[in-house]
Design an enzyme around this catalytic site. Sequence first.
Site, PDB file in Angstrom:
ATOM      1  N   CYS A  79      27.219 -54.459 -28.339  1.00 29.92           N
ATOM      2  CA  CYS A  79      26.123 -54.632 -28.956  1.00 29.92           C
ATOM      3  C   CYS A  79      25.020 -53.411 -28.769  1.00 29.92           C
ATOM      4  CB  CYS A  79      25.468 -56.241 -28.511  1.00 29.92           C
ATOM      5  SG  CYS A  79      24.702 -56.848 -29.980  1.00 29.92           S
ATOM      6  N   ARG A 109      21.878 -50.934 -37.100  1.00 28.38           N
ATOM      7  CA  ARG A 109      21.547 -52.151 -36.110  1.00 28.38           C
ATOM      8  C   ARG A 109      20.928 -53.271 -36.993  1.00 28.38           C
ATOM      9  NH1 ARG A 109      16.129 -50.277 -32.929  1.00 28.38           N
ATOM     10  NH2 ARG A 109      16.480 -52.072 -31.795  1.00 28.38           N
ATOM     11  N   ILE A 136      25.140 -61.583 -31.633  1.00 31.50           N
ATOM     12  CA  ILE A 136      23.591 -61.995 -31.465  1.00 31.50           C
ATOM     13  C   ILE A 136      22.873 -60.583 -31.956  1.00 31.50           C
ATOM     14  CG2 ILE A 136      21.692 -62.221 -29.699  1.00 31.50           C
ATOM     15  CD1 ILE A 136      23.892 -63.523 -28.088  1.00 31.50           C
ATOM     16  N   HIS A 172      29.849 -60.174 -28.096  1.00 27.60           N
ATOM     17  CA  HIS A 172      29.458 -60.280 -26.788  1.00 27.60           C
ATOM     18  C   HIS A 172      30.608 -61.075 -26.059  1.00 27.60           C
ATOM     19  CE1 HIS A 172      25.216 -59.040 -26.569  1.00 27.60           C
ATOM     20  NE2 HIS A 172      25.079 -59.599 -27.647  1.00 27.60           N
ATOM     21  N   GLU A 174      31.175 -61.083 -22.922  1.00 23.43           N
ATOM     22  CA  GLU A 174      31.004 -61.848 -21.894  1.00 23.43           C
ATOM     23  C   GLU A 174      30.316 -63.079 -21.816  1.00 23.43           C
ATOM     24  OE1 GLU A 174      29.371 -59.805 -23.692  1.00 23.43           O
ATOM     25  OE2 GLU A 174      27.235 -59.794 -23.334  1.00 23.43           O
TER      26      GLU A 174
HETATM   27  N1  GLN Z   1      19.588 -55.785 -32.032  1.00 24.17           N
HETATM   28  C1  GLN Z   1      19.891 -55.268 -30.606  1.00 24.17           C
HETATM   29  C2  GLN Z   1      19.327 -53.882 -30.747  1.00 24.17           C
HETATM   30  O1  GLN Z   1      19.384 -53.189 -31.848  1.00 24.17           O
HETATM   31  C3  GLN Z   1      21.210 -55.408 -30.208  1.00 24.17           C
HETATM   32  C4  GLN Z   1      21.315 -56.982 -29.992  1.00 24.17           C
HETATM   33  C5  GLN Z   1      22.060 -57.321 -28.901  1.00 24.17           C
HETATM   34  O2  GLN Z   1      22.512 -56.499 -28.108  1.00 24.17           O
HETATM   35  N2  GLN Z   1      22.491 -58.480 -28.688  1.00 24.17           N
HETATM   36  O3  GLN Z   1      19.168 -53.262 -29.872  1.00 24.17           O
END
Ligand code: GLN
Length: 188
Positions: A79, A109, A136, A172, A174
């Site tokens: 992420c 992003r 997420i 994710h 994890e």
């Molecule tokens: N939206 C976050 C970013 O731009 C990343 C989200 C995440 O790591 N769950 O850094």
Amino acid sequence: MTTAVLAVQGAFAEHEAKLAELGEKVVELRQAADLGQPFDRLVLPGGESTTQGKLLAELGMLEALRERIAAGMPTLATCAGLILLARRLDAHDDKGTPRLATLDVLVQRNAYGRQLGSFHTNLQLKGLGEVPATFIRAPFVMEAGANVDVLATHEGRIVAVRQGGQIGLAFHPELDADPRVHELFLSL
Ligand code: GLN
């Protein structure tokens, strides 16, 4: 073998727990002095990529980590970690914040918008088959370079890639019980 987990911000504790479950020795990277400990691999956790990039630069860790990743150290980036690794960000997202920029991908992003910001699904991951995936406020890969292997897509969007020792995931692993993505990383 020892895995270093970047622990300046974000969801590093979940990666540490997963690695410990698999019997891996873990060290945390919180400041430049931590880079002096021996470690073989690196995890870049989720969180807030802008904050993480600024902290890496301010704490004097950016260059040293970039060199080791570029030299082939196995690196699992999830992420925000994927955003830190990306060589290029979508122009709309690129505010010139420091990044590692070792992975030949163009990333957007917060690609799923606010409404669909977080969701859980199953993906076909190359070499592993079906794996659970929690997204997420996730990024996605808009373009992958010729040396980059696409490991998974979700609704036509690239969400997992590998280039040499670098694995970049928009989701994710994890946060799910399934250990296979971390096992794959530990096998590199
Ligand atoms: N939206 C976050 C970013 O731009 C990343 C989200 C995440 O790591 N769950 O850094």
